[in-house]
Structures are given as C-alpha cells and as structure tokens.
Design a protein around this motif. Sequence first.
Motif, PDB file in Angstrom:
ATOM      1  N   ILE A 396       0.870  -1.200   0.000  1.00  5.63           N
ATOM      2  CA  ILE A 396       0.000   0.000   0.000  1.00  5.63           C
ATOM      3  C   ILE A 396       0.897   1.237   0.000  1.00  5.63           C
ATOM      4  N   GLN A 397       0.716   2.095  -1.002  1.00  7.65           N
ATOM      5  CA  GLN A 397       1.477   3.340  -1.133  1.00  7.65           C
ATOM      6  C   GLN A 397       0.542   4.529  -0.836  1.00  7.65           C
ATOM      7  N   ILE A 398       1.004   5.427   0.035  1.00  7.61           N
ATOM      8  CA  ILE A 398       0.144   6.533   0.516  1.00  7.61           C
ATOM      9  C   ILE A 398       0.763   7.876   0.115  1.00  7.61           C
ATOM     10  N   GLU A 399      -0.054   8.743  -0.455  1.00  5.04           N
ATOM     11  CA  GLU A 399       0.317  10.142  -0.745  1.00  5.04           C
ATOM     12  C   GLU A 399      -0.822  11.034  -0.235  1.00  5.04           C
ATOM     13  N   SER A 400      -0.519  11.842   0.766  1.00  5.10           N
ATOM     14  CA  SER A 400      -1.591  12.648   1.376  1.00  5.10           C
ATOM     15  C   SER A 400      -1.047  14.007   1.814  1.00  5.10           C
ATOM     16  N   ASP A 401      -1.887  15.034   1.597  1.00  6.57           N
ATOM     17  CA  ASP A 401      -1.580  16.347   2.156  1.00  6.57           C
ATOM     18  C   ASP A 401      -1.876  16.355   3.647  1.00  6.57           C
ATOM     19  N   ASN A 402      -1.394  17.400   4.311  1.00  7.95           N
ATOM     20  CA  ASN A 402      -1.626  17.524   5.749  1.00  7.95           C
ATOM     21  C   ASN A 402      -3.041  18.071   5.963  1.00  7.95           C
ATOM     22  N   LEU A 403      -4.007  17.151   5.971  1.00  9.12           N
ATOM     23  CA  LEU A 403      -5.406  17.523   6.063  1.00  9.12           C
ATOM     24  C   LEU A 403      -6.024  16.917   7.312  1.00  9.12           C
ATOM     25  N   HIS A 404      -7.182  17.518   7.731  1.00 10.67           N
ATOM     26  CA  HIS A 404      -7.923  17.026   8.889  1.00 10.67           C
ATOM     27  C   HIS A 404      -9.387  16.921   8.516  1.00 10.67           C
ATOM     28  N   ILE A 405     -10.033  15.895   9.053  1.00 10.85           N
ATOM     29  CA  ILE A 405     -11.444  15.661   8.786  1.00 10.85           C
ATOM     30  C   ILE A 405     -12.156  15.416  10.103  1.00 10.85           C
ATOM     31  N   SER A 406     -13.473  15.568  10.070  1.00  8.17           N
ATOM     32  CA  SER A 406     -14.265  15.321  11.271  1.00  8.17           C
ATOM     33  C   SER A 406     -14.472  13.821  11.462  1.00  8.17           C
ATOM     34  N   GLN A 407     -14.945  13.472  12.641  1.00  7.38           N
ATOM     35  CA  GLN A 407     -15.171  12.057  12.930  1.00  7.38           C
ATOM     36  C   GLN A 407     -16.286  11.494  12.060  1.00  7.38           C
ATOM     37  N   ASP A 408     -17.298  12.329  11.723  1.00  9.73           N
ATOM     38  CA  ASP A 408     -18.391  11.855  10.877  1.00  9.73           C
ATOM     39  C   ASP A 408     -17.903  11.500   9.479  1.00  9.73           C
ATOM     40  N   VAL A 409     -16.821  12.126   9.033  1.00 19.16           N
ATOM     41  CA  VAL A 409     -16.244  11.801   7.728  1.00 19.16           C
ATOM     42  C   VAL A 409     -15.210  10.685   7.865  1.00 19.16           C
ATOM     43  N   ALA A 410     -14.495  10.659   9.003  1.00 13.74           N
ATOM     44  CA  ALA A 410     -13.415   9.677   9.178  1.00 13.74           C
ATOM     45  C   ALA A 410     -13.944   8.241   9.206  1.00 13.74           C
ATOM     46  N   VAL A 411     -15.097   8.023   9.835  1.00 10.49           N
ATOM     47  CA  VAL A 411     -15.623   6.651   9.959  1.00 10.49           C
ATOM     48  C   VAL A 411     -15.979   6.066   8.589  1.00 10.49           C
ATOM     49  N   PRO A 412     -16.763   6.731   7.740  1.00 17.60           N
ATOM     50  CA  PRO A 412     -17.044   6.120   6.431  1.00 17.60           C
ATOM     51  C   PRO A 412     -15.813   6.016   5.535  1.00 17.60           C
ATOM     52  N   ILE A 413     -14.838   6.924   5.664  1.00 16.87           N
ATOM     53  CA  ILE A 413     -13.628   6.814   4.867  1.00 16.87           C
ATOM     54  C   ILE A 413     -12.828   5.585   5.291  1.00 16.87           C
ATOM     55  N   ALA A 414     -12.769   5.360   6.619  1.00 18.96           N
ATOM     56  CA  ALA A 414     -12.050   4.177   7.102  1.00 18.96           C
ATOM     57  C   ALA A 414     -12.706   2.900   6.587  1.00 18.96           C
ATOM     58  N   PHE A 415     -14.025   2.849   6.626  1.00 17.38           N
ATOM     59  CA  PHE A 415     -14.710   1.667   6.103  1.00 17.38           C
ATOM     60  C   PHE A 415     -14.549   1.559   4.595  1.00 17.38           C
ATOM     61  N   LEU A 416     -14.568   2.693   3.876  1.00 15.23           N
ATOM     62  CA  LEU A 416     -14.409   2.660   2.425  1.00 15.23           C
ATOM     63  C   LEU A 416     -13.031   2.120   2.044  1.00 15.23           C
ATOM     64  N   ILE A 417     -11.988   2.605   2.730  1.00 15.26           N
ATOM     65  CA  ILE A 417     -10.632   2.118   2.441  1.00 15.26           C
ATOM     66  C   ILE A 417     -10.533   0.630   2.768  1.00 15.26           C
ATOM     67  N   THR A 418     -11.146   0.252   3.892  1.00 17.59           N
ATOM     68  CA  THR A 418     -11.093  -1.170   4.277  1.00 17.59           C
ATOM     69  C   THR A 418     -11.756  -2.057   3.226  1.00 17.59           C
ATOM     70  N   GLU A 419     -12.938  -1.647   2.737  1.00 19.95           N
ATOM     71  CA  GLU A 419     -13.650  -2.440   1.757  1.00 19.95           C
ATOM     72  C   GLU A 419     -12.853  -2.564   0.461  1.00 19.95           C
ATOM     73  N   LEU A 420     -12.300  -1.444  -0.028  1.00 21.80           N
ATOM     74  CA  LEU A 420     -11.596  -1.479  -1.303  1.00 21.80           C
ATOM     75  C   LEU A 420     -10.265  -2.216  -1.189  1.00 21.80           C
ATOM     76  N   VAL A 421      -9.541  -2.038  -0.051  1.00 20.99           N
ATOM     77  CA  VAL A 421      -8.272  -2.765   0.123  1.00 20.99           C
ATOM     78  C   VAL A 421      -8.552  -4.267   0.204  1.00 20.99           C
ATOM     79  N   GLU A 422      -9.584  -4.651   0.933  1.00 29.51           N
ATOM     80  CA  GLU A 422      -9.919  -6.080   1.031  1.00 29.51           C
ATOM     81  C   GLU A 422     -10.306  -6.637  -0.332  1.00 29.51           C
TER      82      GLU A 422
END
Length: 502
Positions: A396-422
């Motif tokens: 897994i290769q990661i490229e990200s700017d120094n950004l911050h998100i709220s918890q309401d956005v972080a939870v679905p993003i974490a699940f989205l990444i998990t689903e696509l990586v799996e």
Amino acid sequence: MFLILTLALLPLGVIALVTSLQAIRTADLEKEALLRVAVTQSARKLTADLQADRTALELTVNAIANHAADPGMCGRLAFFLSSHDTDGARFYIYDRAGRRLCKSDDDEPAGIAPGARFDRPIAQLLPTSQYVVSRVRSHDGQVAGLAYYSRMHLESIADPATALQNRQLTLRQGDVKLIVSRSGSAAMGHMASLSARLDPPDIILTMSVRDPPATVARLLSLSLPLVMWFAAAAIGWFVVNRLLIRPLVLLRRVVAAYQPGEVLEPMQRVRTPAQEIVALGETFREISEDVATHEAEMAEGLDTQRKLTREVHHRVKNNLQIIASLISLHARSAHEAEAIEAYASIQRRVDALSVVHRNHFAELEENRGVGVRPLISELSASLRGTAPAKARRFAIQIESDNLHISQDVAVPIAFLITELVELAMMMAPHSMMRISVHQDEARPDRALLVMQSRGLMTSEEMTSRLGERYGRVLTGLSRQLRSPLDHDGDAGRYAIAITVIP
C-alpha cells in the motif's frame, strides 16, 4: 449639541436684545426731553437778561432825551450792565447828529454804520464781530442806545442748569447765524437739535447735542445681549461636553475595548460628577464580573467535557480492541477456511473503527479533527497485518496532504478504504494499491480521495463480488459521505470528494 443649545437660548437672547434696544430708545427719549428743557431754559434766561438790559437802557435813553439825566446815570447804567459777569454788555448812546452822549469804557465793536443806528431792528446779529446788538430809541426818536453782547457773555447767560455734554448754542436771525458756543468734541457723530424763540421773536436759539462716538465700549454695550447669548450657549455646551458627552465617549471606548473574561473598571478612567453615568459604569462593571464568572464556569465545564469525551473515546477504543481480540480468539478456534476468512473480515472492520477512535482521541486536545495521513497510515498497517496468507506481499502506497477531517467523515472513509483494500487483496493479492488525498485548489474545504490498484480493474469476478456485497456497501458509504463514488474500471481507480476542515 452646540446648535441645539444655541437655538434653545435664542428666545432669551432676543428678549435681552429687545430690552437693550428699548433701554436705548428710552435713553434717547430722556436725552431729547432733557435737551428740550435745556433749550427752553436757556432761551428764557437769555430773553429775561436782554429784556432787563433793554428796560434799563430805555430808561436812560428817555431820561437823556427829556434832559432829565443826572451826571451819574451813565455810570449806574454801566454798573448795571456789567453786574452779570466781568465781560458784561457794552452800551453806546447817540443822538440824531451822531454825537455819542454816553458809553462804556471799551471801544464800540464794528458792524453798525452811523446811519443805521436808528433804522435797524431792535436786535441784530453781527457774525463778523461776533456780537449781538440790542437797539433802543427814545420816545421822540432823537436818541438811540446800542447794547453790544459778546459771544462769551451770551454763552454765560444761556448756559443751562443741566449739565449737557458736547452742546452747541447757535443764534439765527433769518439767514444770519451766530455760533455762541461750539461743541467740545470734534468727533463725528449724529447731532440732535432743538430750537426756541427769543424776544424779539425773529431770533431763534438752537441747542445741538452731539451723540457720543461709537467706541469699542459703546459697541460692546450695544452687542452685549448677543455676546451673552453666544456665551451662554458656549458655556452650556462646554459644561455638557465636559460633564456628560466626554465621560460617555470615554465610557463607550472602554466598553468597546472589552474582551470576554475581563472585568471592566470604567470609572477608574472616567471622572464625572453625574451620578447617572457613575451608576451606568458600575452596571457595566457588574455585568463584566458576571460574564467573567460565567466564562470561567464555561471554561471549567468545557474542560470537564473534554476530559469526559477523552474518557469516552478511550473506553470505546478499549472496547473495540476487546471485540477485535474476541474475534481473533474465535477465528483461531475455527476450522473451516470460510469461517476464518469471515472472522478476519469482521476483525478488519472493527480495527478500522478502532483506528478512527484512536486518531480522534489523539487530536482531541487541539480540536482540529482527525488527521488524514496518520489515519490512512495506521489503517493500512492494520489491514496488511490482518491480510490473508496469500496477500502478505500486498503493498500500500500513501500520498496525502496535511489535512484534517471530522469524525463523521473519518468513519465512512475508514470503512471505504477497508472495503476497497480487502477487495483488491482478493482480486490481486500480489499487486499494490496507491492511495492519495489532495486538497482541491478551488475549494479549501474539499479534497479528492483516490484509490487505484490492478485488483480493482473490471472483470467477471470483480463484477460478481460487487453485485454480491461490496457494491451495496460502497454505495451506502458514498451516500454517507454525500458525494458520488467514481469508478474507472479500465484503470482500476476509485475516486470520491470528501469534506475537510480548512
């Protein structure tokens, strides 16, 4: 304020001005009455003096004409005529032949020709020699007596009892004028004149009084009501400005510079005897004290809430770790490959949620949200750690700017990444996935999340897995993020726009 005070005091100024003008008019009327009394008094005195002298001169002339005069009569007449002052009247008595029968010691003034001693009026003005002559003839017309009155003698007789300044006396007989006394002031000014007739009635005595010059003091006295009106408005404005407006301005500045949490002390800078302003300043101080107390209570409550929130997130993270551990224990006791894979899939999602809470717990002090880069990094490490044996070499290769998100956005993003990586691990276990998050230049509150892998390319197996379960999950997560999920099957690329904290 100055304009309002000026308009408010204008009626008083008008009243004072009218009163001053009325006083000036009354003074003018009094001066005119005094002048009338003075000219009447002077005319009566001058007439009485001339009439008395004419009577004495007439008695002497008749006595001489009747040859009844004694040798001392001329001396007695001279004494009588000079008894008023040292510069008394001069007299001269002539007969028809032009002989001088009796006279004063002084020389006879010029102005009467010898042939005119019997023919002229009983009184005549001589402006050339500055004399007035009074003529008396005997009852038979053979003897004539002439009495000459000098200008100084006439002035002393006609001097009024009232003390009038800058007066001028003038005798007028037809077109002939004789100035008895001149005004003592040569300054220009308005002349007030009144006249009275003498006996003989063809001679008129005129008294003129010159008004005082328009000096600075006189002009100031005339304009005193206006000066008082302006001074009253100016003093009123000064008092109101110093005692009311200026303290209010200073009080407004102190209140405008107020910062929540401070305690205002406006009356330390504002000095005024107005008790209402003092009470207003005390009210501001009490309000600021209440606000400071409430601010301190809110800060204390916020700190308590922050601690409670930290504790809640800490306990949620611990509970999720306990659940992940229980799932791991059950997975070890399972014998079927499908059950083991199901336990692993559930554990990966629990770990994803635990990563979100752990990162939110780490960023809680700054209250900036969840960091995108550490979230994806930790989530990627967790996914590679729980990957199936055949996908141990999945990168897994990661490229990200120094950004911050709220918890309401972080939870679905974490699940989205998990689903696509799996999904990518199942489709291509020996490949890699590139995850990039970059901020949108046009909108600082938006960023683009891109996940690309060879395992996400379109294929029959990929279509089957999307139709069975992954497609519905990905659609639900994109709806939760309120943004469409774009899929490029040829490039194996998924992209979605997410909301970040600017």
